[in-house]
Write an enzyme that holds these catalytic residues in place. Structure first.
Site, PDB file in Angstrom:
ATOM      1  CG  ASP A 143      28.380  36.845  47.077  1.00 51.32           C
ATOM      2  OD1 ASP A 143      27.957  35.677  47.148  1.00 51.32           O
ATOM      3  OD2 ASP A 143      29.525  37.174  47.418  1.00 51.32           O
ATOM      4  CG  ASP A 442      40.683  40.825  38.661  1.00 52.10           C
ATOM      5  OD1 ASP A 442      41.419  41.088  39.633  1.00 52.10           O
ATOM      6  OD2 ASP A 442      40.046  41.708  38.055  1.00 52.10           O
TER       7      ASP A 442
END
Length: 726
Positions: A143, A442
Site C-alpha cells: 500500500d 480485524d
C-alpha cells in the site's frame, strides 16, 4: 464438566478439545464476587441517599465502579467455558494433488517502517511451507506503492529457487532466511555456507537500493523482463496517487514453485481506500481472478512463519467434515521475538492472545486478530446458508480459476478489480469481504462473520506458528494502542455495538466477550478517577472509603485482591510468570492514562469532524542501538510524547499524597487507610516514571517539558481538589 472431545476423519484423530480444569472454581468464584459487587453498589446508593460524603465524590466513584463491574462481567463471560485444543498434523494424510490450494496475503505499507528485507523474509518463510509448492500462491499488497519493496521481492523470487529446495531437503525448521542464518545453533554444511553467501549478497543489494531510495535499473536489474517495470515510478507517481501495479514475480506454470505476486492497488486522493481492509479486499479480488484458492492465510509483513507445518494444523479443522461447513476461520496467536526477560511493555499480549482467546474458543470461537489467520474463502460471501454473489462470476468463491495467471485476459481483469473506483456501489466492505467502518478491521470483520453464523477455532501449537516484531519504545506501544482504541470506539458508538447487535446469532456470553474489547477504552474512566480522587482527598484529609473498623473496609479488600488473584492465576496457568504479570498490570494502567485516554479524545474530535484519524503504521525497524540496549536492560523508553502528560501528573499526585499520608498517619489513624494503601500501590507501579523524571539523563527519559507541564497540571488538580473537597 464436559470431557475430552476427539474429532476423527476416516478413523484418524485430527484434533481434540479439552475443557480447562479451572472452569468450575471460576464459576463458583464468579457468584461470590457478584455478591460482593451487589454489596458495593448498595453502599454507593446508600451514600447517595444519606449524603455522608460529597455528592460529586460518590457519583464519580459510582460511575467508576459501574464501568469496572461491566468490564468484570465481560471478562467473566470468557471464563465460563475455556477450552484447550490439540492438533495432530501428522495424521493428515493426503496425496499432494489432493491438498487444497492456499492463497497467502501479506500486507505492507511503508518501506522505511517495514523494511523490504523483512517483507521478503516473511514471503520466503511461507513459500517454504511443508506443503505442495504448486498449491501455494503468495500475494504481497504494497500500500506504500514502493519500488524498493518490489525490488526486494524480485530478489526474493530468485533466491527462493535455491532456498526452498535447501529447506525441504535438509528439514530446516527456521524457514525465514534471516532467522536461520542469524542462529548460532546450526552446524553449517558446505551447501548451507553457499546458500548463506547467496542470501547475504541479496541482502546487500536490497539494502543498497533502500539506502539510495531508488532502483537503478541499469545497475540493479539484470532481467529484461522486469527492467521496464520501474519506469512506472515516474515523477508524478506518489504513494497516495498512482495506477495499479500487478507483477507476477514467480509462477508455477514453468516449474513446481509457489506463485509470488506483487500487488499495489490504484490510489487516488479523491477516492476512499479504507486502509488495511481495503488492501485485503483488493487482494481477495485479485486472487479470485488468478488462483481463487479455497483457503486464505492473512499475515502482517513482520509475522514470519516459524512452523513449517502450520497449514497442516489449520487443515486438521478446515478438512473435518463434522465442523467445516460453518467454520469461517482458524486463528493462530500472535507471538513476538526479541521480548526482554520480564516483558516490561507487556508486548506478549498474553491476556488478549492466550487467556481471553481460550475463553472465546469455548463459546463460538476467537475473534480475528489481524494476522496469522487461515480463512475459508467462502466466509467472505455471506452466511453459511446464504451466498452473497459479487458483481461478476470471476470474483465468486466457487469460480474455477483454471487459466494461466500470466495470460493477458487474467492480468487485465486483475488490474481492473484492483482499481480505486471498483468497489463503488457494490457490496464490497459491507456484505462481501473484509468489513469497512472501523480502524480495527480485524476485530470488526471477525465480529460480523460471527454474527452471520460462522464460527472460528483457536489453534495454538506447541511450536509457535508465527513470530513478529514488537515495539521497543513505549511511544510506539501507546501510539499503536491509541489507534486500536479509536477503532474500537467506532464500533462501540455504532449500530454494531456488540451489546445490541447480533442477537440472532450470538449468545449473551459471546456478545459480552466481544464487548470486552469494544469497551477497552472505557478503562480510562476508573483509572483516572481512582488515580486522582482518593489521593486528592487524602491530601486534604477527606475520607472517601470506609475506615478499618467498618465491615465495608473488608469488602473493598476482598474485591480488589480477589480480582487481582484471579487475574494472576489466569496469567500463571497460561504459562506466564509473576514478574511478567506485574509488568502487564502496570501497562494496563499506563495504557488507560495514555492510549485509552487520548483514544477517547481523538474519537471525539473525529466524530465532530475536527480531526481525521489516519492509519499510522507502527515501525518495525528496530535500528536504534541505544534504544535496544535500554530495552534489553528493562529500562522504560518514554521519549517526547504528549500522551505521557496525564500519566506523569497522576504519578506526581500519588507520590505527594503518599508522602503526606505517611506524615499525617498518626493523626488520621484508620480513617484514611484505604486511600493511603491505594496511593502506595500506585507509587510502586509508577517507579519507572519517577526514575525517568528525576534520575535518568538518556534519550529515553521523560523530557523536561513534559515534567514541567505535568507539574502545572498537578498544581491545577490540587487547587481544584481544594475547591471541591473543602
Amino acid at each position: 464438566m464436559e470431557r475430552q472431545r476427539k474429532h476423527t476423519v476416516g478413523g484418524t484423530t485430527l484434533h481434540t478439545c479439552n475443557p480447562c480444569r479451572r472452569t468450575i472454581p471460576y464459576r463458583i468464584y464468579a457468584v461470590i464476587h457478584m455478591c460482593g459487587i451487589i454489596a458495593l453498589m448498595y453502599h454507593h446508593v446508600h451514600s447517595l441517599l444519606t449524603a455522608t460524603t460529597p455528592l460529586i465524590i460518590t457519583c464519580l466513584l459510582l460511575l467508576s465502579d459501574i464501568v469496572l463491574t461491566f468490564i468484570w462481567a465481560t471478562t467473566t463471560s470468557l471464563r465460563f467455558n475455556p477450552v484447550h485444543r490439540t492438533e495432530y498434523p501428522e495424521n493428515y494424510l493426503a496425496k499432494p494433488e489432493d491438498f487444497p490450494k492456499l492463497d497467502v496475503f501479506i500486507c505492507t505499507a511503508d518501506p522505511y517502517k517495514e523494511p523490504p528485507m523483512m517483507v521478503a523474509n516473511t514471503a520466503l518463510s511461507v513459500m517454504a511451507y511443508d506443503y505442495p509448492s504448486d498449491k501455494i500462491s503468495v500475494y504481497v499488497s504494497d500500500d506504500g506503492g514502493s519500488s524498493l519493496t518490489l525490488f526486494a521481492l524480485m530478489e526474493a523470487a530468485k533466491f527462493s529457487k535455491h532456498w526452498l529446495p535447501f529447506c525441504k531437503n535438509n528439514n530446516v525448521q527456521d524457514r525465514s532466511p534471516e532467522v536461520y542464518f542469524s542462529s548460532t545453533s546450526h552446524s553449517w554444511s558446505e551447501e548451507a555456507e553457499n546458500i548463506k553467501t547467496m542470501y547475504e549478497t541479496m541482502k546487500k543489494r536490497v539494502e543498497h537500493v533502500v539506502d539510495s531510495g531508488r532502483v537503478d535499473t541499469e545497475q540493479s536489474i539484470k532481467s529484461d523482463q522486469f527492467r521496464g517495470v520501474f519506469d512506472l515510478w515516474a515523477q508524478n507517481f506518489t504513494r497516495q496517487d498512482h495506477p495499479t501495479i500487478i507483477k507476477v514475480l514467480q509462477h508455477n506454470e514453468s516449474e513446481i514453485m509457489p506463485n509470488l505476486i506483487y500487488v499495489s492497488r490504484e490510489k487516488s486522493r479523491v477516492s476512499p481506500h479504507h486502509f488495511k481492509a481495503g488492501a485485503l479486499n483488493t487482494l481477495l479480488r485479485v486472487s479470485s481472478v488468478m488462483t481463487n484458492s479455497p483457503i486464505i492465510l492473512t499475515l502482517d509483513c513482520d509475522m514470519y512463519s516459524n512452523n513449517p507445518t502450520a497449514p497442516l494444523h489449520a487443515l486438521c479443522y478446515l478438512s473435518d467434515p463434522k465442523i467445516n461447513f460453518g467454520l469461517g476461520f482458524v486463528q493462530f496467536p500472535q507471538k513476538f521475538k526479541g521480548i526482554n526477560k520480564n516483558d516490561i511493555y507487556a508486548s506478549e499480549l498474553k491476556r488478549p492472545f492466550d487467556i481471553i482467546t481460550v475463553g472465546f474458543d469455548g463459546l463460538m470461537g476467537p475473534i480475528h486478530v489481524g494476522t496469522g489467520c487461515f480463512f475459508n474463502r467462502r466466509a467472505f460471501y455471506g452466511s453459511p446458508t446464504s451466498l452473497v454473489l459479487p458483481d461478476i462470476d470471476e470474483l465468486g468463491p466457487n469460480w474455477i480459476a483454471d487459466k494461466p495467471i500470466m495470460s493477458q485476459d487474467v492480468l487485465a481483469l486483475a488490474h481492473d478489480v484492483a482499481g480505486c473506483n471498483y468497489e463503488r456501489n457494490t457490496n464490497w466492505g459491507s456484505k462481501i469481504g473484509f468489513r469497512y467502518g472501523s480502524l480495527v478491521e480485524d476485530y470488526f470483520t471477525g465480529f460480523m462473520l460471527h454474527c452471520e453464523g460462522w464460527r472460528s477455532i483457536f489453534c495454538s501449537p506447541t511450536k509457535a506458528a508465527f513470530y513478529g516484531d514488537s515495539p521497543k519504545c513505549l511511544t510506539d506501544v501507546v501510539g499503536q494502542q491509541m489507534r486500536w482504541s479509536v477503532g474500537l470506539l467506532e464500533v462501540t458508538f455504532s449500530r454494531y455495538n456488540p451489546i445490541i447487535y447480533g442477537f440472532k446469532s450470538l449468545s449473551l456470553l459471546m456478545r459480552l466477550g466481544y464487548s470486552h474489547y469494544a469497551f477497552w477504552p472505557f478503562w480510562s474512566i476508573p483509572l483516572t478517577v481512582y488515580g486522582l480522587l482518593p489521593q486528592l482527598a487524602l491530601i486534604y484529609g477527606v475520607s472517601v472509603f470506609p475506615k478499618v473498623s467498618d465491615p465495608r473496609f473488608w469488602l473493598y479488600i476482598f474485591l480488589f485482591f480477589g480480582a487481582y488473584a484471579q487475574d494472576l492465576s489466569d496469567f500463571i496457568l497460561e504459562g506466564g510468570t509473576y514478574r511478567k504479570w506485574w509488568n502487564d498490570q502496570r501497562m494496563w494502567m499506563i495504557r488507560g492514562l495514555s492510549s485509552f485516554f487520548f483514544g477517547f479524545i481523538e474519537f471525539t474530535l473525529k466524530t465532530l469532524n475536527l480531526s481525521t484519524q489516519g492509519f499510522n503504521v507502527t515501525s518495525k525497524a528496530n535500528d536504534d542501538d541505544k534504544q535496544l540496549k535500554r530495552y534489553e536492560q528493562e529500562i522504560f523508553d518514554f521519549g517526547p510524547s504528549s500522551m505521557f502528560l496525564p500519566m506523569t501528573s497522576v504519578a506526581i499526585v500519588n507520590l505527594l499524597a503518599f508522602i503526606w499520608g505517611i506524615y499525617n498517619f498518626s493523626a488520621w489513624e484508620e480513617e484514611l487507610t484505604l486511600q493511603l494503601m491505594l496511593a502506595g500501590f500506585a507509587v510502586v507501579n509508577c517507579l519507572p516514571i519517577y526514575e525517568a523524571m528525576m534520575l535518568r539523563k538518556d534519550d529515553g527519559n521523560l523530557p523536561k517539558r513534559t515534567c514541567f507541564l505535568a507539574g502545572i497540571l498537578t498544581f491545577v488538580l490540587i487547587v481544584l481538589g481544594y475547591l471541591v473537597l473543602k
